[in-house]
Enzyme design. Structure first.
Site, mmCIF file in Angstrom:
data_model
loop_
_atom_site.group_PDB
_atom_site.id
_atom_site.type_symbol
_atom_site.label_atom_id
_atom_site.label_comp_id
_atom_site.label_asym_id
_atom_site.label_seq_id
_atom_site.Cartn_x
_atom_site.Cartn_y
_atom_site.Cartn_z
ATOM 1 N N ARG A 150 0.835 -1.210 0.000
ATOM 2 C CA ARG A 150 0.000 0.000 0.000
ATOM 3 C C ARG A 150 0.865 1.254 0.000
ATOM 4 O O ARG A 150 0.530 2.254 -0.626
ATOM 5 C CB ARG A 150 -0.956 -0.018 1.197
ATOM 6 C CG ARG A 150 -1.982 1.102 1.149
ATOM 7 C CD ARG A 150 -3.083 0.893 2.166
ATOM 8 N NE ARG A 150 -2.594 0.946 3.540
ATOM 9 C CZ ARG A 150 -3.364 0.775 4.608
ATOM 10 N NH1 ARG A 150 -4.660 0.507 4.453
ATOM 11 N NH2 ARG A 150 -2.863 0.841 5.826
ATOM 12 N N LYS A 252 -2.809 6.471 1.573
ATOM 13 C CA LYS A 252 -2.703 6.857 2.977
ATOM 14 C C LYS A 252 -1.751 8.053 3.148
ATOM 15 O O LYS A 252 -0.730 7.995 3.838
ATOM 16 C CB LYS A 252 -2.238 5.661 3.814
ATOM 17 C CG LYS A 252 -2.664 5.731 5.264
ATOM 18 C CD LYS A 252 -2.430 4.405 5.962
ATOM 19 C CE LYS A 252 -2.769 4.458 7.445
ATOM 20 N NZ LYS A 252 -4.188 4.725 7.694
ATOM 21 N N GLU A 288 -16.523 6.421 3.759
ATOM 22 C CA GLU A 288 -15.935 5.838 4.962
ATOM 23 C C GLU A 288 -16.039 6.807 6.126
ATOM 24 O O GLU A 288 -16.381 7.979 5.959
ATOM 25 C CB GLU A 288 -14.486 5.427 4.735
ATOM 26 C CG GLU A 288 -13.526 6.546 4.373
ATOM 27 C CD GLU A 288 -12.114 6.019 4.144
ATOM 28 O OE1 GLU A 288 -11.306 6.119 5.089
ATOM 29 O OE2 GLU A 288 -11.825 5.519 3.048
#
Length: 406
Positions: A150, A252, A288
């Site tokens: 990620r 992220k 989210e």
């Protein structure tokens, strides 16, 4: 399944020829017996995989030794906050080059130029994962290669070089083992691991930074819910948005999190636990919560918003999907509407810190919908137990997700 890269650099320890890992780390100072003994070494050309229980040789480019004194902490009252530990890991590289060699250094402040890319233009990423201690003394990591992958995906979006999966893995292993005395006893919590990737080089005009720093630090944290699972109360945000199509919501990056603070603060001032965001185009599809993915349960069906660039591909999210399917649930990754949310039997969130967080109520446009009357839904409890037992080594790892360090 990937195979760890084997470089030509080697060393000899106790008569064995050892591979230097791609992060340039071999444990070479003889005084550091505890850390050296905790690492099993891989002979040259021996197959190595990330799911193997073998931890490859790690070189610490310093004469630092691992303290053996017992940590004076009240493990029963350990919260989810920063505790200063012994060591952190640092590795640097220039733009257009590759990360090559890192080192463990004492945990502490770092020096950075006021014109650093991370400070001026937000060129930074972070990850979060945990290490657990078993009753037999073993130390476990949960799917660390997924965090590495990620970070690589995020670094491409943010125009940054990134450590390879193997470098990431070795850095995490070295940092955890160097701080092993800070890992809570079984059942008392975990060692939270925070890898950072930042543009540390100075740059005045808008451009990628000329230098980058990869840093890993750790902190012991207690169980997120002291008294077991505790339902949270969410409010649906209809005006502010966490992410937009084509933006950075799916990686992220550090900027994603500051952006939620205003709406989150306003929600908490009104007594809510957190905010649930909608898509910025139609304002009717779930995205989210501030730092968690969301799931909606109806009968034997579990639905969660599909990953389409505005939602972070959570590793806990991914794991819960597999655990739920293994337990016989039908799981769908698809657009989920507010109407489906309000009509659900049960709702829960997932994230590294909480694992599974049951939702007690949702408030949308002033209308409050409560879920269940006994607090925690059966599905939330079942999935939380199933995943945490895997993470802590209390259940058979049929998925091949656990990496053992000892």
């Amino acid at each position: 399944m990937e195979t760890a890269a084997v470089l030509s650099n080697t060393a000899t320890v106790a008569g064995r020829r050892l591979v230097r890992d791609t992060g340039g780390l071999l444990l070479r100072h003889p005084a550091n017996k505890k850390l050296r003994n905790q690492l099993r070494f891989t002979p040259v050309n021996a197959p190595t995989t990330y799911r193997s229980v073998i931890a490859r040789a790690v070189e610490v480019d310093s004469s630092l030794s691992v303290p053996s004194e017992t940590v004076d902490l009240n493990w029963d009252n350990l919260g989810f906050g920063l505790v200063h530990t012994d060591y952190m890991y640092v590795m640097k590289c220039s733009l257009g080059e590759s990360f090559t060699k890192g080192e463990l250094v004492p945990f502490g402040n770092i020096e950075i130029n006021p014109s650093a890319g991370v400070l001026n233009y937000g060129q930074g990423l972070f990850e979060g994962l945990k290490a657990y201690r078993k009753e037999d003394g073993n130390v476990l990591l949960f799917r660390p290669e997924e965090n590495a992958k990620r970070m690589i995906a995020g670094s491409e979006r943010m125009c940054m070089p990134s450590p390879s999966v193997d470098q990431f893995m070795q850095a995490v292993k070295a940092t955890v083992l160097a701080n092993e005395r800070w890992i809570p006893p079984p059942g008392k919590g975990s060692l939270y691991i925070r890898p950072l990737l930042m543009g540390s080089g100075s740059v005045l005009g808008l451009a990628p930074a000329p230098e980058y720093t990869f840093l890993v630090y750790v902190s012991p944290v207690g169980n997120y819910f002291k008294e077991g699972l505790s339902p949270i109360n969410l409010v649906v945000e209809t005006e502010m948005h966490r992410a937009t199509p084509g933006g950075t919501g799916g990686v992220k990056t550090i900027g994603n999190y500051a952006a939620v603070l205003k709406a989150q603060g306003a929600a908490k001032a009104k007594g809510y636990s957190d905010v649930l965001y909608l898509d910025s185009t139609h304002k009717k599809y779930l995205e989210e919560v501030s730092s968690c993915n969301i799931f909606v349960v109806k009968g034997n069906t579990i639905s969660t918003p599909d990953i389409k660039g505005t939602i972070l591909p959570g590793i806990t999210r991914k794991s819960i999907i597999d655990v739920a399917r293994d337990q016989g649930f039908e799981v769908f990754e698809k657009p989920v509407t507010v109407d489906e949310l309000l009509d659900a039997d049960e709702v829960f969130c997932t994230g590294t810190a909480v694992v599974v967080s049951p939702v007690g109520s949702i408030t949308y446009l002033g209308k409050r919908v409560a879920y269940g009357s006994s607090g925690v839904g059966l599905v939330s409890q079942q999935l939380y137990s199933g995943l945490t037992r895997l993470q802590m080594g209390l259940a058979d790892d049929k998925m091949g997700w656990i990496v053992e360090l000892k």
